[in-house]
Scaffold this active site. Structure first.
Site, PDB file in Angstrom:
ATOM      1  N   THR A 224      69.857 114.230 136.017  1.00  0.00           N
ATOM      2  CA  THR A 224      68.943 113.182 136.498  1.00  0.00           C
ATOM      3  C   THR A 224      68.515 113.577 137.906  1.00  0.00           C
ATOM      4  O   THR A 224      69.297 114.165 138.644  1.00  0.00           O
ATOM      5  CB  THR A 224      69.702 111.839 136.544  1.00  0.00           C
ATOM      6  OG1 THR A 224      69.881 111.395 135.218  1.00  0.00           O
ATOM      7  CG2 THR A 224      68.953 110.771 137.332  1.00  0.00           C
ATOM      8  N   ARG A 252      67.970 102.528 124.330  1.00  0.00           N
ATOM      9  CA  ARG A 252      68.940 102.328 125.412  1.00  0.00           C
ATOM     10  C   ARG A 252      68.260 102.615 126.764  1.00  0.00           C
ATOM     11  O   ARG A 252      67.537 103.584 126.920  1.00  0.00           O
ATOM     12  CB  ARG A 252      70.123 103.273 125.225  1.00  0.00           C
ATOM     13  CG  ARG A 252      71.170 103.216 126.349  1.00  0.00           C
ATOM     14  CD  ARG A 252      70.955 104.302 127.364  1.00  0.00           C
ATOM     15  NE  ARG A 252      72.047 104.377 128.343  1.00  0.00           N
ATOM     16  CZ  ARG A 252      72.001 105.121 129.446  1.00  0.00           C
ATOM     17  NH1 ARG A 252      70.935 105.846 129.714  1.00  0.00           N
ATOM     18  NH2 ARG A 252      73.004 105.148 130.283  1.00  0.00           N
ATOM     19  N   VAL A 253      68.500 101.760 127.723  1.00  0.00           N
ATOM     20  CA  VAL A 253      67.960 101.992 129.064  1.00  0.00           C
ATOM     21  C   VAL A 253      69.127 102.064 130.040  1.00  0.00           C
ATOM     22  O   VAL A 253      70.012 101.215 130.024  1.00  0.00           O
ATOM     23  CB  VAL A 253      66.987 100.858 129.472  1.00  0.00           C
ATOM     24  CG1 VAL A 253      66.519 101.045 130.904  1.00  0.00           C
ATOM     25  CG2 VAL A 253      65.784 100.826 128.526  1.00  0.00           C
ATOM     26  N   GLY A 254      69.122 103.098 130.871  1.00  0.00           N
ATOM     27  CA  GLY A 254      70.196 103.265 131.855  1.00  0.00           C
ATOM     28  C   GLY A 254      69.847 102.647 133.192  1.00  0.00           C
ATOM     29  O   GLY A 254      68.975 101.768 133.286  1.00  0.00           O
ATOM     30  N   THR A 275      72.970 108.626 140.289  1.00  0.00           N
ATOM     31  CA  THR A 275      73.057 109.379 139.041  1.00  0.00           C
ATOM     32  C   THR A 275      74.465 109.236 138.477  1.00  0.00           C
ATOM     33  O   THR A 275      75.428 109.172 139.237  1.00  0.00           O
ATOM     34  CB  THR A 275      72.720 110.869 139.246  1.00  0.00           C
ATOM     35  OG1 THR A 275      72.920 111.557 137.999  1.00  0.00           O
ATOM     36  CG2 THR A 275      73.589 111.532 140.315  1.00  0.00           C
ATOM     37  N   GLY A 276      74.572 109.167 137.175  1.00  0.00           N
ATOM     38  CA  GLY A 276      75.901 109.038 136.593  1.00  0.00           C
ATOM     39  C   GLY A 276      75.850 108.191 135.327  1.00  0.00           C
ATOM     40  O   GLY A 276      74.789 108.014 134.728  1.00  0.00           O
ATOM     41  N   GLY A 278      75.181 105.450 133.506  1.00  0.00           N
ATOM     42  CA  GLY A 278      74.282 104.374 133.884  1.00  0.00           C
ATOM     43  C   GLY A 278      74.793 102.969 133.638  1.00  0.00           C
ATOM     44  O   GLY A 278      74.544 102.051 134.432  1.00  0.00           O
TER      45      GLY A 278
HETATM   46  N1  ASP Z   1      72.159 107.554 135.128  1.00  0.00           N
HETATM   47  C1  ASP Z   1      71.484 108.149 134.020  1.00  0.00           C
HETATM   48  C2  ASP Z   1      71.497 107.191 132.870  1.00  0.00           C
HETATM   49  O1  ASP Z   1      72.486 106.536 132.662  1.00  0.00           O
HETATM   50  C3  ASP Z   1      72.081 109.448 133.595  1.00  0.00           C
HETATM   51  C4  ASP Z   1      72.490 110.364 134.727  1.00  0.00           C
HETATM   52  O2  ASP Z   1      72.239 110.103 135.870  1.00  0.00           O
HETATM   53  O3  ASP Z   1      73.077 111.423 134.448  1.00  0.00           O
HETATM   54  O4  ASP Z   1      70.540 107.126 132.139  1.00  0.00           O
END
Ligand code: ASP
Length: 356
Positions: A224, A252-254, A275-276, A278
């Protein structure tokens, strides 16, 4: 007393050249007071995950470093030319969206049904205006559409077909869905599908969506992208763009397009891009919570970021944030093995970091 306070404020304004770099027990933390050019600042990330030394070839690592350097350099150059923080982050994020390396735009991961669904958001710290888009299949640069939602519509968030209809009206580039197909992301989906099937068979619960299949498996969601900038007018902007998580279920929405979770910016406090995993970032309300720690508790940005990332960790989540306050102090906080990141140091030079 008043005079003393005034003196302190003036000296901070005139001599903001202190550099504080620290490592805490929590992931990597770093606080920098930027300063020969106190009104310009740029920091970005290209995702967090299990990125350890030796986990990629030297050639791959160089590709990442080059892409991060190119994006940070272009964003910072825009600020130096007098462009706004919004322009600068849009420029940098578009570059990363166009690269197959990152999980955003071109390099987006695949959903469970083999499509790419893109999310993005952007926020203007001066006005608290914000724009977000989710569930896109055809928009080449989601960050640009998020900005159009912010600037050319009365809305904050648009999703799916409606958002793409709006993109068409705004003459924002649409591409065939095939544009987002990349071999490495396809292989990633096949691996996760196989693991999911095995787990289902073991648990004898067909149809359950295991959390590991779409979420906790960190290597399935590197990349991301996001950025925070401070321009010559003292305006902060933040933006984030993602393909989400490999094998996420359709629809799905993060956190990336959720204002206050993946992205937040306010000139009164700071800008944040996350980022991570979500789901956890949404539940904690990460980006706004960092700003709130500064606003209500008066915490410095690094402490604020670390405290909020601890809340994510407590829920079992992982990932990280990049953030910048109104003085150009930057914070990086993550609890994953690594995080692709870059910032402009006190000498105006780009610094790229990957590992802890
Ligand atoms: N945060 C993003 C999500 O959950 C994924 C990511 O940052 O790696 O869609």
């Amino acid at each position: 007393m008043k005079r003393l306070l005034a003196l302190v404020l003036v000296s901070v304004a005139l001599f903001p050249t202190i550099v504080i770099a620290q490592k805490s027990g929590f992931g990597e933390t770093k606080q920098l007071q930027s300063p020969q050019t106190p009104r310009l600042g740029f920091i970005l990330h290209g995702g967090a995950g299990t990125i350890t030394k030796g986990s990629m070839t030297p050639e791959k690592e160089k590709e990442f470093r080059d892409a991060l350097t190119a994006a940070i350099t272009a964003g910072y150059k825009a600020l130096q030319e007098g462009k706004s923080s919004l322009d600068a982050i849009e420029i940098a994020i578009r570059m990363m969206e166009d690269s197959p390396l990152f999980n955003a735009g071109k390099g987006a991961v695949f959903t469970n049904d083999g499509r790419n669904e893109l999310d993005a958001s952007i926020m203007n710290g001066k006005t608290l205006a914000a724009g977000a888009v989710a569930g896109l299949h055809k928009v080449k640069n989601p960050i640009t559409l998020a900005r159009a939602v912010m600037e050319k519509s009365p809305h904050v968030m648009m999703v799916g077909d409606g958002a793409e209809k709006f993109a068409l009206m705004q003459k924002i580039e649409l591409v065939d869905e095939k544009y987002f197909w990349t071999q490495h992301r396809w292989d990633g989906l096949q691996r996760v599908l196989k693991e999911e099937k095995e787990a289902e068979e073991k648990a004898k619960k067909p149809g359950t969506i295991s959390s590991t299949s779409a979420s906790s498996e960190p290597e399935n969601r590197f990349g991301t992208v996001g950025a925070v900038a401070l321009d010559k007018n003292g305006d902060i902007a933040a933006g984030t763009s993602t393909g989400g998580m490999t094998n996420k279920r359709y629809g799905r929405v993060g956190d990336a397009p959720i204002i206050g979770a993946g992205t937040y910016a306010s000139n009164d406090t700071c800008g944040v891009s996350a980022t991570g995993w979500g789901e956890m970032f949404i539940r904690v309300g990460v980006a706004r919570d960092i700003a709130a720690m500064m606003e209500y508790r008066g915490l410095p940005i690094q402490q604020a970021a670390d405290l909020v990332m601890k809340k994510v960790e407590k829920l079992g989540g992982d990932g990280g944030v990049v953030a910048m306050d109104k003085f150009g102090n930057m914070a990086i906080s993550f609890n994953s093995e690594g995080m692709y990141r870059a910032y402009i140091d006190v000498n105006g030079k780009p610094v790229v970091e990957i590992y802890k």
